[in-house]
Design a protein around this motif. Structure first.
Motif, PDB file in Angstrom:
ATOM      1  N   ILE A   6       3.443   8.831  -1.122  1.00  0.00           N
ATOM      2  CA  ILE A   6       2.616   7.626  -1.071  1.00  0.00           C
ATOM      3  C   ILE A   6       1.180   7.992  -1.455  1.00  0.00           C
ATOM      4  CG2 ILE A   6       1.679   5.816   0.402  1.00  0.00           C
ATOM      5  CD1 ILE A   6       4.204   5.983   2.078  1.00  0.00           C
ATOM      6  N   VAL A  10      -2.923   3.813  -0.921  1.00  0.00           N
ATOM      7  CA  VAL A  10      -1.892   2.955  -0.334  1.00  0.00           C
ATOM      8  C   VAL A  10      -1.699   3.309   1.140  1.00  0.00           C
ATOM      9  CG1 VAL A  10       0.531   2.248  -0.443  1.00  0.00           C
ATOM     10  CG2 VAL A  10      -0.774   2.571  -2.551  1.00  0.00           C
ATOM     11  N   GLU A  14      -2.374   0.825   4.344  1.00  0.00           N
ATOM     12  CA  GLU A  14      -1.437   0.606   5.446  1.00  0.00           C
ATOM     13  C   GLU A  14      -2.080   0.919   6.785  1.00  0.00           C
ATOM     14  OE1 GLU A  14       2.150   2.791   4.663  1.00  0.00           O
ATOM     15  OE2 GLU A  14       2.605   1.624   2.860  1.00  0.00           O
ATOM     16  N   LYS A  37       3.177  -2.148   5.992  1.00  0.00           N
ATOM     17  CA  LYS A  37       3.988  -1.621   4.889  1.00  0.00           C
ATOM     18  C   LYS A  37       4.403  -2.744   3.938  1.00  0.00           C
ATOM     19  CE  LYS A  37       5.704   2.594   6.941  1.00  0.00           C
ATOM     20  NZ  LYS A  37       4.784   3.403   6.167  1.00  0.00           N
ATOM     21  N   LYS A  38       4.784  -3.907   4.488  1.00  0.00           N
ATOM     22  CA  LYS A  38       5.150  -5.044   3.636  1.00  0.00           C
ATOM     23  C   LYS A  38       3.953  -5.502   2.803  1.00  0.00           C
ATOM     24  CE  LYS A  38       9.042  -6.922   6.213  1.00  0.00           C
ATOM     25  NZ  LYS A  38       9.620  -8.097   6.858  1.00  0.00           N
ATOM     26  N   SER A  40       1.345  -3.656   1.869  1.00  0.00           N
ATOM     27  CA  SER A  40       1.049  -2.668   0.822  1.00  0.00           C
ATOM     28  C   SER A  40       2.055  -2.758  -0.318  1.00  0.00           C
ATOM     29  CB  SER A  40       0.996  -1.253   1.395  1.00  0.00           C
ATOM     30  OG  SER A  40       2.276  -0.773   1.699  1.00  0.00           O
ATOM     31  N   ARG A  41       3.323  -3.024  -0.007  1.00  0.00           N
ATOM     32  CA  ARG A  41       4.333  -3.183  -1.060  1.00  0.00           C
ATOM     33  C   ARG A  41       4.026  -4.415  -1.914  1.00  0.00           C
ATOM     34  NH1 ARG A  41       5.218   0.569   1.745  1.00  0.00           N
ATOM     35  NH2 ARG A  41       7.064   1.852   1.957  1.00  0.00           N
ATOM     36  N   HIS A  42       3.620  -5.491  -1.256  1.00  0.00           N
ATOM     37  CA  HIS A  42       3.281  -6.721  -1.970  1.00  0.00           C
ATOM     38  C   HIS A  42       2.093  -6.492  -2.912  1.00  0.00           C
ATOM     39  CE1 HIS A  42       2.847 -11.029  -2.671  1.00  0.00           C
ATOM     40  NE2 HIS A  42       1.555 -10.870  -2.449  1.00  0.00           N
ATOM     41  N   THR A  44       0.904  -3.570  -4.076  1.00  0.00           N
ATOM     42  CA  THR A  44       1.199  -2.616  -5.154  1.00  0.00           C
ATOM     43  C   THR A  44       2.139  -3.202  -6.204  1.00  0.00           C
ATOM     44  OG1 THR A  44       2.940  -1.570  -3.821  1.00  0.00           O
ATOM     45  CG2 THR A  44       0.756  -0.560  -3.775  1.00  0.00           C
ATOM     46  N   SER A  45       3.034  -4.090  -5.797  1.00  0.00           N
ATOM     47  CA  SER A  45       3.924  -4.690  -6.799  1.00  0.00           C
ATOM     48  C   SER A  45       3.181  -5.708  -7.666  1.00  0.00           C
ATOM     49  CB  SER A  45       5.143  -5.334  -6.142  1.00  0.00           C
ATOM     50  OG  SER A  45       4.771  -6.459  -5.389  1.00  0.00           O
TER      51      SER A  45
END
Length: 115
Positions: A6, A10, A14, A37-38, A40-42, A44-45
């Motif tokens: 990671i 990022v 988080e 975590k959700k 950061s995923r959102h 980064t995507s």
């Protein structure tokens, strides 16, 4: 244990998000970790690979301060507010006038506004 795959930014996102959720929203640690975590995923995507500048939001901070000054203003406490917020008395006059005009404009309908 931290995951070396990671990126540091990022991981910090988080950690900062989890800390906010724990302190401000009083979530438990597990919920805060899942949400961070959700998030950061959102992010980064959607923004991954982009060079992003994050402004300090001085204008937003000033707006909040000015709203607070206006809310505390009683018509006679210019000097006290200036001292409290470490501003000149003239700045307090200007803030009260500016925010007052804005508040009035928000409450007042325009002549040609539809119902």
């Amino acid at each position: 244990m931290a995951d070396n795959r990671i990126p540091e930014l990022v991981a910090d996102l988080e950690a900062q998000t989890a800390a906010f959720l724990l302190s401000e929203l009083n979530l438990d640690n597990q919920q805060a970790q899942i949400i961070s975590k959700k998030l950061s995923r959102h992010i980064t995507s959607n923004w991954g690979g982009q060079l992003i500048y994050i402004p300090k939001n001085q204008g937003g901070k000033l707006d909040e301060r000015d709203q607070q000054i206006y809310a505390e203003f009683n018509g006679k406490n210019h000097f006290d507010l200036a001292k409290k917020y470490d501003l000149a008395v003239q700045q307090i006059y200007k803030i009260v006038k500016t925010v007052g005009q804005y508040e009035m404009a928000q409450r007042q309908r325009g002549l040609f506004d539809d119902e």
